[in-house]
Design a protein around this motif. Structure first.
Motif, mmCIF file in Angstrom:
data_model
loop_
_atom_site.group_PDB
_atom_site.id
_atom_site.type_symbol
_atom_site.label_atom_id
_atom_site.label_comp_id
_atom_site.label_asym_id
_atom_site.label_seq_id
_atom_site.Cartn_x
_atom_site.Cartn_y
_atom_site.Cartn_z
ATOM 1 N N PHE A 128 0.742 -1.144 -0.183
ATOM 2 C CA PHE A 128 -0.003 0.101 0.156
ATOM 3 C C PHE A 128 0.910 1.022 -0.096
ATOM 4 N N PRO A 129 0.672 2.178 -0.805
ATOM 5 C CA PRO A 129 1.413 3.577 -1.024
ATOM 6 C C PRO A 129 1.518 4.086 0.348
ATOM 7 N N SER A 130 0.608 4.312 1.453
ATOM 8 C CA SER A 130 0.905 4.925 2.759
ATOM 9 C C SER A 130 0.873 3.652 3.848
ATOM 10 N N LYS A 131 1.985 3.330 4.357
ATOM 11 C CA LYS A 131 2.236 2.389 5.402
ATOM 12 C C LYS A 131 1.279 2.502 6.579
ATOM 13 N N PRO A 132 0.648 1.722 6.842
ATOM 14 C CA PRO A 132 -0.226 1.724 8.202
ATOM 15 C C PRO A 132 0.404 2.222 9.284
ATOM 16 N N VAL A 133 1.786 1.718 9.445
ATOM 17 C CA VAL A 133 2.492 2.195 10.727
ATOM 18 C C VAL A 133 2.576 3.742 10.727
ATOM 19 N N TYR A 134 2.776 4.302 9.415
ATOM 20 C CA TYR A 134 2.807 5.709 9.388
ATOM 21 C C TYR A 134 1.538 6.328 9.739
ATOM 22 N N THR A 135 0.526 5.702 9.385
ATOM 23 C CA THR A 135 -0.952 6.023 9.539
ATOM 24 C C THR A 135 -1.117 6.224 11.153
ATOM 25 N N VAL A 136 -0.845 4.931 11.704
ATOM 26 C CA VAL A 136 -0.893 4.739 13.183
ATOM 27 C C VAL A 136 -0.083 6.125 13.930
ATOM 28 N N ARG A 137 1.033 6.103 13.399
ATOM 29 C CA ARG A 137 1.980 7.192 13.959
ATOM 30 C C ARG A 137 1.372 8.599 14.021
ATOM 31 N N SER A 138 0.839 8.870 12.805
ATOM 32 C CA SER A 138 0.031 10.196 12.462
ATOM 33 C C SER A 138 -1.126 10.367 13.499
ATOM 34 N N ILE A 139 -2.119 9.386 13.426
ATOM 35 C CA ILE A 139 -3.315 9.458 14.424
ATOM 36 C C ILE A 139 -3.185 9.609 15.673
ATOM 37 N N PHE A 140 -1.846 9.178 16.267
ATOM 38 C CA PHE A 140 -1.542 9.417 17.698
ATOM 39 C C PHE A 140 -0.731 10.845 17.905
ATOM 40 N N LYS A 141 -0.726 11.674 17.068
ATOM 41 C CA LYS A 141 -0.461 13.119 17.237
ATOM 42 C C LYS A 141 -1.383 13.721 18.304
ATOM 43 N N LEU A 142 -0.866 14.512 19.156
ATOM 44 C CA LEU A 142 -1.644 15.339 20.111
ATOM 45 C C LEU A 142 -1.904 16.812 19.626
ATOM 46 N N TYR A 143 -2.646 17.432 19.817
ATOM 47 C CA TYR A 143 -2.959 18.732 19.589
ATOM 48 C C TYR A 143 -2.621 19.704 20.576
ATOM 49 N N GLU A 144 -1.489 20.407 20.468
ATOM 50 C CA GLU A 144 -1.371 21.663 21.530
ATOM 51 C C GLU A 144 -0.768 22.774 21.088
ATOM 52 N N ASN A 145 -0.719 23.838 21.473
ATOM 53 C CA ASN A 145 -0.307 25.238 21.264
ATOM 54 C C ASN A 145 -0.392 25.468 19.699
ATOM 55 N N SER A 146 -1.428 25.125 18.919
ATOM 56 C CA SER A 146 -1.549 25.253 17.614
ATOM 57 C C SER A 146 -0.814 24.304 16.637
ATOM 58 N N LYS A 147 -0.241 23.293 17.278
ATOM 59 C CA LYS A 147 0.611 22.137 16.423
ATOM 60 C C LYS A 147 0.415 20.884 16.922
ATOM 61 N N TYR A 148 0.619 19.974 15.968
ATOM 62 C CA TYR A 148 0.841 18.675 16.602
ATOM 63 C C TYR A 148 1.874 18.201 17.134
ATOM 64 N N GLN A 149 1.973 17.349 18.163
ATOM 65 C CA GLN A 149 3.389 16.727 18.645
ATOM 66 C C GLN A 149 2.770 15.221 18.823
ATOM 67 N N GLY A 150 4.064 14.465 18.801
ATOM 68 C CA GLY A 150 4.002 12.900 18.864
ATOM 69 C C GLY A 150 3.672 12.554 20.320
ATOM 70 N N PHE A 151 2.702 11.639 20.322
ATOM 71 C CA PHE A 151 2.230 11.115 21.447
ATOM 72 C C PHE A 151 3.401 10.710 22.513
ATOM 73 N N TYR A 152 4.437 9.834 21.876
ATOM 74 C CA TYR A 152 5.360 9.588 22.830
ATOM 75 C C TYR A 152 6.484 10.598 23.289
#
Length: 323
Positions: A128-152
């Protein structure tokens, strides 16, 4: 089950992650209430001008893959049997014991075939052109101070304030856990796969529960080392019923904080309290429960909020950690 805090703080936090983590992600991406939020995260993470339908395709592919991962061992059974997965292998192992001389040959062959099937089924995502691991990493971004930061990234920054480290052990074969609970996308140092990974079929351990301790001997020894130096132990979506080798390691722990993240943690604890001689860690440690699906009344007699998004998971988890 409360204990006095020791003045000396130990440095390690150990998290043991099971298939319930994949169910957590699956429920999140299938919840229509969060659909727009998830698409927005994918857009911001990709930094492209793709149309929404592209991100919808990524999400559909992820949903299909999660469904496959969550039910990976379900096909291991026979039509006439209600017993599946590792429990079926346990019954088959017992049956083969009757044919004493050939047991190891039969079971070794079956376990190797299952390892190949797991590796083959899971490797399908690479087309698949977009690997699921990338998608999972992306949806675990947290919104703070007008930008997204990684969960971990956020958890790691918080732990560093208190000179703490988190070591992750997982019974999952996939690398979703690696991409959510680490800062590195490849070969993270803080994630250990107790039963192997799908990318290396020779590392996969899928056998009857009684055999796991021997097959995972080195990984369990490493787990015990980190458990002994821990103050907090997190069990995230791991049932333990088919993991006696992990339960044995947990039962050696006393006067520590256990955070149990489960779809129905009250039922999880209650069912195991009925067999307390085999789950002694529940009696000897301080317990905190976080539910990802079923609301329950907590110790202060209030209805606990369900933890069903990465944002809620971060807030509740970091609030409970003994830092």
């Amino acid at each position: 089950m409360k204990f006095n805090r020791e003045e000396k703080r130990q440095t390690e936090i150990v998290m043991i992650v099971g298939n319930g983590f994949n169910h957590f992600v699956k429920n999140y991406v299938n919840n229509n209430n969060y659909h727009a939020q998830i698409i927005d995260k994918l857009k911001k993470s990709s930094q492209t001008s793709y149309q929404d339908k592209i991100f919808e395709k990524w999400l559909i592919h992820l949903r299909n893959l999660l469904n496959n991962y969550c039910n990976l061992l379900e096909p291991i059974s026979v039509k006439a049997s209600n017993v599946k997965g590792e429990y079926f292998l346990s019954e088959l192992d017992s049956f083969c014991d009757v044919i004493h001389d050939t047991n190891s040959i039969i079971m070794d062959s079956i376990e190797k075939l299952i390892a190949i099937k797991i590796a083959t089924d899971m490797n399908g995502d690479d087309k698949f052109p977009s690997k699921p691991v990338y998608t999972v990493r992306s949806i675990f971004k947290l919104y703070e101070n007008s930008k997204y930061q990684g969960f971990y990234e956020k958890i790691d920054a918080k732990l560093k304030e208190y000179k703490r480290n988190m070591k992750i052990f997982t019974t999952n074969y996939d690398n979703f856990v690696d991409n959510v609970f680490t800062l590195k996308e490849e070969n993270p140092e803080n994630v250990i796969h107790i039963h192997g990974m799908y990318k290396d079929k020779d590392s996969i351990i899928c056998c009857s529960p009684k055999k796991k301790k021997k097959k995972a001997k080195n990984k369990i020894a490493e787990l015990e080392k980190y458990l002994d130096s821990s103050k907090t132990i997190i069990l995230f979506g791991i049932g333990l019923d088919s993991d006696p080798h992990i339960v044995e390691a947990l039962n050696k722990q006393k006067e520590k904080q256990f955070i149990i993240i489960n779809d129905d943690p009250s039922e999880f604890v209650h069912s195991k309290l009925l067999d307390l001689k085999n789950y002694r860690f529940l009696e000897n440690n301080e317990l905190y429960l976080l539910s990802t699906d079923v609301p329950f009344i907590n110790e202060s007699h209030q209805l606990d909020t369900i933890v069903d998004t990465p944002e809620k998971l971060y807030d509740r988890l970091t609030a409970q950690l003994n830092l």
